[in-house]
Scaffold this active site. Sequence first.
Site, short mmCIF file in Angstrom:
data_model
loop_
_atom_site.label_atom_id
_atom_site.label_comp_id
_atom_site.label_asym_id
_atom_site.label_seq_id
_atom_site.Cartn_x
_atom_site.Cartn_y
_atom_site.Cartn_z
N GLU A 205 43.47 47.24 44.73
CA GLU A 205 43.41 48.62 45.25
C GLU A 205 44.44 48.84 46.35
O GLU A 205 44.70 49.95 46.76
CB GLU A 205 41.99 48.93 45.74
CG GLU A 205 41.51 48.14 46.95
CD GLU A 205 40.99 46.73 46.60
OE1 GLU A 205 41.25 46.24 45.49
OE2 GLU A 205 40.34 46.12 47.48
N CYS A 310 50.56 32.41 47.02
CA CYS A 310 49.56 31.35 46.86
C CYS A 310 50.26 29.99 46.79
O CYS A 310 49.64 28.97 46.97
CB CYS A 310 48.72 31.58 45.63
SG CYS A 310 49.70 31.47 44.14
N GLU A 410 43.20 28.94 54.72
CA GLU A 410 44.46 29.49 54.19
C GLU A 410 44.86 30.64 55.12
O GLU A 410 44.12 31.62 55.25
CB GLU A 410 44.23 30.01 52.77
CG GLU A 410 45.48 30.57 52.13
CD GLU A 410 45.20 31.21 50.76
OE1 GLU A 410 44.15 31.85 50.58
OE2 GLU A 410 46.06 31.08 49.87
P1 NAD Z 1 41.14 39.31 47.14
O1 NAD Z 1 40.21 38.30 46.60
O2 NAD Z 1 40.78 40.01 48.39
O3 NAD Z 1 41.34 40.46 46.03
C1 NAD Z 1 41.60 40.14 44.68
C2 NAD Z 1 40.84 41.12 43.79
O4 NAD Z 1 39.43 40.91 43.93
C3 NAD Z 1 41.11 42.57 44.13
O5 NAD Z 1 41.31 43.28 42.94
C4 NAD Z 1 39.87 43.01 44.89
O6 NAD Z 1 39.52 44.35 44.64
C5 NAD Z 1 38.78 42.08 44.39
N1 NAD Z 1 37.85 41.66 45.46
C6 NAD Z 1 38.16 41.46 46.77
N2 NAD Z 1 37.09 40.99 47.44
C7 NAD Z 1 36.10 40.89 46.55
C8 NAD Z 1 34.75 40.45 46.64
N3 NAD Z 1 34.22 40.03 47.77
N4 NAD Z 1 34.02 40.46 45.51
C9 NAD Z 1 34.56 40.86 44.34
N5 NAD Z 1 35.82 41.29 44.21
C10 NAD Z 1 36.59 41.31 45.29
O7 NAD Z 1 42.57 38.63 47.24
P2 NAD Z 1 43.88 39.22 47.92
O8 NAD Z 1 43.69 39.24 49.39
O9 NAD Z 1 44.25 40.49 47.23
O10 NAD Z 1 44.95 38.11 47.51
C11 NAD Z 1 45.23 36.99 48.31
C12 NAD Z 1 44.52 35.75 47.79
O11 NAD Z 1 44.86 35.53 46.43
C13 NAD Z 1 44.95 34.48 48.53
O12 NAD Z 1 43.83 33.69 48.74
C14 NAD Z 1 45.89 33.80 47.54
O13 NAD Z 1 46.00 32.41 47.67
C15 NAD Z 1 45.25 34.17 46.25
N6 NAD Z 1 46.19 34.09 45.17
C16 NAD Z 1 46.08 33.03 44.32
C17 NAD Z 1 46.98 32.88 43.29
C18 NAD Z 1 46.87 31.74 42.36
O14 NAD Z 1 47.47 31.80 41.29
N7 NAD Z 1 46.13 30.69 42.69
C19 NAD Z 1 48.03 33.81 43.12
C20 NAD Z 1 48.11 34.87 44.02
C21 NAD Z 1 47.19 34.99 45.04
#
Ligand code: NAD
Length: 527
Positions: A205, A310, A410
């Site tokens: 979002e 990540c 992290e």
């Molecule tokens: P996030 O988990 O906050 O959000 C990811 C998605 O999940 C979004 O679409 C969001 O709407 C949803 N979301 C957020 N909180 C939620 C909850 N409590 N319950 C259910 N859904 C929820 O992640 P972010 O901050 O957007 O991205 C950063 C994170 O993603 C870092 O931890 C990074 O390491 C990880 N990441 C991992 C990879 C990988 O391939 N391992 C790649 C990119 C990012």
Amino acid sequence: MSSCLKLSVVSQKNFFASKKLFNALQCRSVATTKLFIDGEFRESKTQEWIDLRNPATNEVIRKVPKATKDEMQAAVDSAKKAFKTWSETSILTRQQYMFKYQHIIKQNMKRLAAMVTEEQGKTLADAEGDVFRGLQVVEHACSITSLQLGETLPSIARDLDTVSYRLPLGVCAGIAPFNFPAMIPLWMFPLATVCGNTFVMKPSERVPGATMLLMELLQEIDFPKGVVNVIHGQHDSVNFICDNPDIRAISFVGSDTAGKYIYERGSKNGKRVQSNMGAKNHGVVMPDANKEHTLNQLVGAAFGAAGQRCMALSTAVFVGSSKDWIPELVERAKKLKVNAGHVPDADLGPVISAESKQRISKLVESGKQQGAKILLDGRDIKVDGYENGYFVGPTVVADVKPEMDCYKEEIFGPVLVTLSVDTLDDAIQLINSNPYGNGTAIFTTNGATARKFTQEIDVGQIGVNVPIPVPLPMFSFTGSRGSFLGDNNFYGKAGINFFTQLKTVTQLWREQDASGFKPATAMPVMK
Ligand code: NAD
């Protein structure tokens, strides 16, 4: 009467409903992000909108809807209906769409990158890399005619053959994070759909713009309606995806909290889930490493994208005398230019939000309080012309110990924590004791040292003199341990496995039942 005056005369009872209406009316002054359902862009009818801010300026640039239940259901209904015809569309036709999509994404690279920079903050060069790494998955999807091959074993017994087919699952869904607005959605829907599935995508979002442009490009190549749909939202949309009985598989990338939750809730509902989560990636520096190369790679991989990758090398482990290089590393980090992402010579842009900046600052401060030394502190950086942006300059925290919060958490910002150990064995033990298994790298000129490291380290993606060892899509993204939940990784053969199911046919055609026929002489044409 203006909407504000109307509000002043409503009864207490209707106050909250009116407040929602007021918010909804206010929204109209800023552009809104649309939903993409059944091949068309639709304005959401929701009362709940999320402010999307440009991280370099703090200005609200768009409003993102929290899609209503009816809208989300319409997306699934559209995908379900489209599956009937799409799954029976020939694989050659699906492949042709991917060729066209590859071409049009390439043509629109700059436009996509500009959107990524505006919403996410990363530099334009880095944003192009974001699109490019996603494009490579589309290119990989173009090989579907080889990737989706089944197997056969003829004559298992007399006149008896077994054939296996790789078939699509049905409606699949994707939930993406903010840090790669183009690449990660492109990890998901192209591969799913080229296998014959249909898709419901929920981008982050915080950065939905790139996904919406990618939908425009799908429209331009006349991609069939309903094969890909986009909904927006936060927790309700995630719960909807996890619970909807018509969704067969969920591809998730994001934080640990969300990833574990989605894996559990989706799995409980009988869905396949692949969940890529957080990381703490260590770069091991051996005293025999090429110093010039190593320091440049460390600086680029720790601070590029403001550390919001990540696979960022957020933790440097100096072995033996290599710790003497730390002051020089700090000097190189100091030279990086922090600026708004569209400014041509920017090396790193802002972090995603004010909350993120605050969290990063807090973790750096905790390091200081727990005994580490801050050798370079970018927390108070001011960027001329962008005083309201969420900037954090390169920060180096040295003498970090494994029990400190800045090591355990992290940080996801432009912060490099450094640890010193005596031997390679100590470095291996440290990394294997860390719960994450996304990526790691070793810098050395000794092949035997590199080999020992790659053999003994328990991390899914390893670089030897390569700081961010994300494999190209003919392999898979193989994060492991605490960084991944599921059985099949993203893209590559594992990705095809994730988005397909096997069906086997064992058939007996007895030789004595064969009847003669006149052979066709014209060249067969496949369509
Ligand atoms: P996030 O988990 O906050 O959000 C990811 C998605 O999940 C979004 O679409 C969001 O709407 C949803 N979301 C957020 N909180 C939620 C909850 N409590 N319950 C259910 N859904 C929820 O992640 P972010 O901050 O957007 O991205 C950063 C994170 O993603 C870092 O931890 C990074 O390491 C990880 N990441 C991992 C990879 C990988 O391939 N391992 C790649 C990119 C990012």
